[in-house]
Design a protein around this motif. Structure first.
Motif, short mmCIF file in Angstrom:
data_model
loop_
_atom_site.label_atom_id
_atom_site.label_comp_id
_atom_site.label_asym_id
_atom_site.label_seq_id
_atom_site.Cartn_x
_atom_site.Cartn_y
_atom_site.Cartn_z
N ILE A 166 1.23 19.74 -36.76
CA ILE A 166 1.89 19.60 -35.47
C ILE A 166 3.40 19.54 -35.66
N TRP A 167 3.84 18.73 -36.63
CA TRP A 167 5.28 18.62 -36.92
C TRP A 167 5.83 19.99 -37.34
N ILE A 202 4.75 23.02 -36.58
CA ILE A 202 4.82 23.96 -35.46
C ILE A 202 5.98 23.61 -34.53
N ILE A 203 6.14 22.33 -34.22
CA ILE A 203 7.17 21.91 -33.26
C ILE A 203 8.58 22.10 -33.81
N PHE A 204 8.79 21.70 -35.06
CA PHE A 204 10.15 21.67 -35.60
C PHE A 204 10.51 22.88 -36.48
N LYS A 205 9.52 23.68 -36.88
CA LYS A 205 9.82 24.81 -37.75
C LYS A 205 9.54 26.17 -37.11
N TYR A 206 8.50 26.25 -36.30
CA TYR A 206 8.12 27.55 -35.74
C TYR A 206 8.62 27.75 -34.31
N LEU A 207 8.48 26.73 -33.46
CA LEU A 207 8.95 26.88 -32.09
C LEU A 207 10.44 27.18 -31.99
#
Length: 305
Positions: A25-26, A28-33
């Motif tokens: 989750i971390w 996806i939120i902070f690296k991919y989005l």
């Protein structure tokens, strides 16, 4: 692996899967989005407008980068500092790890390890202050020692001459991180079968021969994996030491890609150009990483994936 086999293994390791969920989750939120922000590199970005209302300029900023002498100088500095750090980091860490492994006095060995580890836990703000003081032309210990030994006749303004900066940075990185970098090599040495050393000693092999024919080959897989990872980070020459030790007199040698991005993105407000430079760094890092891993695979060596 078939989908059915994969699902069975996933069920058997469900505890590990659940433990990985917060990290995913971390990630996806902070690296991919945030990757949607790369679109700014293809726009003439104005902060007052919405992202979809910006003027699209295609590869204009990338074309400017490769034609800009300032950017080419920054790339030269980045690659030079990264290469120096890469070579010195590997050579000094492996050498120190081997020397520590050969020590038989446990108390002295622990003392040396502790002393070499300590600089790693000092922030670069404090470390840069120590380095600047040591290299000062007025009472700096480096100038005092060189004058005392007769190697120089007058103090040298080390941080005032750009041609000295790469060497100073390399020495500073070694001083700060060599002890910490030895940990993984010392751990790898514990996996080498002691029977190999005993057999070599019975056959008459000296200490240097045992190091060359047993210790170094035992470290080879670890060295290759770390080398692949470091090649992937070749454009990551650092930020804090260059920012803190750099000044107007050595800027032609101290400014690297990260400082270039900061200068254009924050100080000059050219967000599109700074994102284009950062995007270029990320893509090149991916290419270097996969290329190094592919070369290791073709040579039959250990690899990351």
């Amino acid at each position: 692996m078939t989908p059915g086999t994969f699902m069975r293994k996933l069920g058997q390791q469900k505890t590990l899967v659940f433990m990985s969920v917060p990290f995913l989750i971390w990630l996806i939120i902070f690296k991919y989005l945030p990757l949607w922000g790369w679109s700014i590199a293809f726009q003439d970005f104005k902060p007052a407008k919405k992202i979809l209302d910006q003027e699209w300029v295609g590869f204009q900023h990338f074309a400017f980068l490769f034609q800009d002498e300032h950017f080419l100088r920054v790339m030269r500095n980045t690659l030079a500092m990264s290469f120096i750090n890469l070579v010195l980091g590997f050579v000094t860490a492996i050498t120190l790890a081997i020397l520590l492994n050969e020590l038989r006095n446990v108390v002295f060995k622990r003392f040396v390890q502790t002393v070499s580890y300590l600089p790693h836990f000092i922030s670069w703000v404090v470390a840069a202050s120590i380095i600047s003081t040591a290299l000062s032309a007025e009472g700096g210990i480096v100038n005092e020692l060189l004058m005392w030994t007769g190697l120089i006749n007058e103090p040298i303004l080390w941080l005032g001459k750009g041609e000295y900066f790469w060497g100073i940075l390399g020495a500073s990185e070694v001083w700060k991180n060599v002890g910490w970098n030895t940990i993984i090599y010392l751990a790898a040495m514990t996996m080498i079968d002691p029977a190999q050393y005993e057999a070599a000693e019975i056959d008459g092999a000296g200490r240097l021969q045992r190091i060359w024919h047993i210790t170094l080959p035992g470290l080879k897989p670890v060295v290759i994996i770390l080398l692949i990872m470091n090649i992937g980070n070749l454009l990551e020459s650092g930020f804090e030491p260059q920012y803190l030790l750099g000044n107007g007199m050595n800027v032609d040698y101290s400014e690297n890609l990260d400082i270039f991005v900061l200068k254009y993105g924050i100080q000059m407000g050219n967000f599109s150009l700074s994102i284009a430079a950062g995007m270029f760094k990320t893509i090149v890092s991916f290419i270097l990483l996969f290329s190094a891993n592919s070369i290791a695979k073709r040579m039959g060596e250990d690899r990351l994936f």
